[in-house]
Design an enzyme around this catalytic site. Structure first.
Site, PDB file in Angstrom:
ATOM      1  N   TYR A   1       0.863  -1.191   0.000  1.00 62.96           N
ATOM      2  CA  TYR A   1       0.000   0.000   0.000  1.00 62.96           C
ATOM      3  C   TYR A   1       0.884   1.219   0.000  1.00 62.96           C
ATOM      4  CZ  TYR A   1      -5.027  -0.522   0.299  1.00 62.96           C
ATOM      5  OH  TYR A   1      -6.330  -0.699  -0.018  1.00 62.96           O
TER       6      TYR A   1
ATOM      7  N   ARG B   1      -1.542  -2.665 -18.752  1.00 60.10           N
ATOM      8  CA  ARG B   1      -2.805  -1.899 -18.753  1.00 60.10           C
ATOM      9  C   ARG B   1      -2.723  -0.811 -17.699  1.00 60.10           C
ATOM     10  NH1 ARG B   1      -5.860  -4.601 -21.994  1.00 60.10           N
ATOM     11  NH2 ARG B   1      -7.460  -3.015 -21.869  1.00 60.10           N
TER      12      ARG B   1
ATOM     13  N   THR C   1      -3.459   5.939 -22.168  1.00 64.71           N
ATOM     14  CA  THR C   1      -3.303   4.599 -21.602  1.00 64.71           C
ATOM     15  C   THR C   1      -1.864   4.170 -21.890  1.00 64.71           C
ATOM     16  OG1 THR C   1      -4.139   3.722 -23.679  1.00 64.71           O
ATOM     17  CG2 THR C   1      -5.696   3.818 -21.841  1.00 64.71           C
TER      18      THR C   1
ATOM     19  N   GLU D   1      -0.460   4.762  -0.578  1.00 63.14           N
ATOM     20  CA  GLU D   1      -1.295   5.947  -0.851  1.00 63.14           C
ATOM     21  C   GLU D   1      -0.458   7.203  -0.691  1.00 63.14           C
ATOM     22  OE1 GLU D   1      -4.846   5.680   1.491  1.00 63.14           O
ATOM     23  OE2 GLU D   1      -5.608   4.029   0.306  1.00 63.14           O
TER      24      GLU D   1
ATOM     25  N   LYS E   1      -1.833   0.478 -25.254  1.00 60.25           N
ATOM     26  CA  LYS E   1      -2.238   0.385 -26.669  1.00 60.25           C
ATOM     27  C   LYS E   1      -0.983   0.457 -27.540  1.00 60.25           C
ATOM     28  CE  LYS E   1      -6.914   2.169 -25.976  1.00 60.25           C
ATOM     29  NZ  LYS E   1      -7.042   2.965 -24.737  1.00 60.25           N
TER      30      LYS E   1
ATOM     31  N   ASP F   1      -6.339  13.599 -25.254  1.00 59.35           N
ATOM     32  CA  ASP F   1      -6.349  12.184 -24.861  1.00 59.35           C
ATOM     33  C   ASP F   1      -5.678  11.422 -26.004  1.00 59.35           C
ATOM     34  OD1 ASP F   1      -6.894   9.528 -24.527  1.00 59.35           O
ATOM     35  OD2 ASP F   1      -9.007   9.789 -24.023  1.00 59.35           O
TER      36      ASP F   1
HETATM   37  N1  DSN Z   1     -11.631   0.555 -25.398  1.00 58.30           N
HETATM   38  C1  DSN Z   1     -10.675   1.403 -26.045  1.00 58.30           C
HETATM   39  C2  DSN Z   1     -10.651   1.211 -27.497  1.00 58.30           C
HETATM   40  O1  DSN Z   1     -10.893   0.101 -27.938  1.00 58.30           O
HETATM   41  O2  DSN Z   1     -10.373   2.140 -28.248  1.00 58.30           O
HETATM   42  C3  DSN Z   1     -10.848   2.816 -25.698  1.00 58.30           C
HETATM   43  O3  DSN Z   1     -10.939   2.933 -24.310  1.00 58.30           O
END
Ligand code: DSN
Length: 415
Positions: free
Chosen positions: A51, A231, A222, A53, A225, A196
């Protein structure tokens, strides 16, 4: 025998099956990727027990000296990668990165202007089914018939809406964003420009897509990707005041304890992104997506905006007698995983859609290049041209399994 196999055979077996699926199928969901084995090793460590925080050197728990160093390394690498001054690496996901951006910088009922979900935007850019469309007044811009954002129209609309936050970024748009023009539109309306870049972050890091800095006031992404890490989400800015507000909005505003194993894995992923080879990967991702678009057009399929500058292609099936859902299902039965997606002008529901979103990052991670992508694009068209022919789908699935076996990425399922 691993602990997992001994202690929980049911879950162990399912993980093995998922590993086989990932190896045998062609993964073409534009937001997915295959992370690095070192990232997976970092995920499965004792850091999950801790933990922590708070933030490095300002924690609410003892025993944080090592996780402090881990988080500081992740922060420094993120800043270097995106060429910015401040990074928060604690958000558990992309949506959990976006929500504190709004709560830090605007009040309930303030106005956000983002790209419409049906035109390539994201749920967290103000969609009414998302908290972001319920807590704030949300307004949307879209793309023109040519599949591109018309910045003059966007400016006219922003002048009417007068948003507190102008959101740029997307889940299904295959062109570059003009961050400079977006900032001018934001400035004219005294709005914060929030980028974003979840989909293109890996390309941005490689210098293969425009950098949202110095134009955006705040940026989220994120890490799993095109970045190919674990993730998770991160938030970036060059503004000290915004950074302080974001830190409070993430913890204690939105989250409790950070996932220290994931933060370590983010750091490991960023180290990969900082290597010179990363640029080669990002270039290949783009080249592979381009080939997909070219073959689809040659075979009579419409592509929104007529091509791609990034990692994804959005096929429009508006003029075809079958839906995105039909296409998605047929491709899955042929061993290809993509996803149905709304397209501009879509009259079908989001559960059916008239589009198919297809991306190149995951298969590029498996070492596939233009030659392989051309072969795959033709297989996709063979399936779609014969959407009812289940025997053909089964035959292609077998071919794909054999083809895939030459491009295995992991020698095992558990790291
Ligand atoms: N779920 C993602 C996507 O497939 O683009 C976006 O959050």
């Amino acid at each position: 025998m691993s602990y997992l196999e001994k202690e929980d055979k049911a879950i162990f077996d399912l993980i093995q099956k998922e590993w086989e699926r990932q190896s045998d199928y062609l993964e073409m969901i534009a937001s997915e990727n295959f992370t690095f084995p070192a990232v997976m090793e970092a995920l499965g460590t004792v850091l999950t027990n801790k933990y922590a925080e708070g933030y490095p050197k300002k924690r609410y728990y003892g025993g944080c000296e090592f996780v402090d160093e881990v988080e500081q390394i992740a922060i420094e690498r993120a800043k270097k990668l995106f060429r910015c001054e401040f990074a928060n690496v604690q958000p558990h996901s992309g949506s959990q990165a976006n929500s504190p951006v709004y709560s830090a910088l605007i009040k309930p009922y303030d106005k956000i202007l983002g790209m419409h979900l049906n035109h390539g935007g994201h749920l967290t850019h103000g969609a009414k089914v998302s908290q972001t469309g319920q807590i704030y007044q949300s307004f949307f811009y879209g793309v023109e018939i040519d599949g591109r954002i018309n910045y003059d129209k966007l400016e006219e609309y922003a002048d009417v809406v007068k948003p507190n936050i102008l959101v740029c970024g997307f889940s299904a748009y295959s062109r570059e964003l003009d961050f400079k023009r977006l900032r001018e539109i934001a400035d004219k309306n005294k709005a914060i420009l929030f980028g974003d870049i979840a989909h293109v972050a890996g390309l941005v890091a490689a210098g293969e897509y425009p950098n949202p800095f110095p134009y955006c006031h705040v940026v989220s992404t994120t890490t799993h990707k095109t970045l190919r890490g674990p993730r998770g989400g991160i938030i970036l800015t060059n503004d000290e005041e915004i950074a302080a507000k974001i830190n409070k909005a993430v913890f204690p505003g939105a989250q409790g304890g950070p996932l220290m194993n994931v933060i370590a894995a983010k750091a490991v992923g960023f180290a990969e992104n900082l290597k010179p080879e990363w640029k080669t990967y990002a270039k290949q991702v783009k080249a592979n997506a381009k080939i997909l678009g070219q073959v689809f057009i040659k075979r009579g399929y419409d592509i929104v905006s007529g091509g791609t500058d990034n990692h994804l292609v959005l096929m429009s099936l508006i003029n075809k007698p079958f839906s995105g859902k039909d296409a998605d299902t047929a491709l899955e039965s042929a061993g290809i995983t993509a996803n149905k997606n709304m397209v501009p002008g879509d009259t079908r529901s989001p559960f059916v859609t008239s589009g198919l979103r297809i991306g190149s990052p995951a298969l590029t991670s498996r070492g596939m290049k233009e030659k392989e992508f051309e072969w795959i694009a033709n297989k996709i068209c063979d399936v779609l041209d014969n959407i009812e022919d289940k025997n053909l789908h089964a035959k292609i699935k077998q071919e794909i399994k054999e083809f895939s076996s030459n491009f295995r990425i992991y020698e095992k399922a558990i790291f």
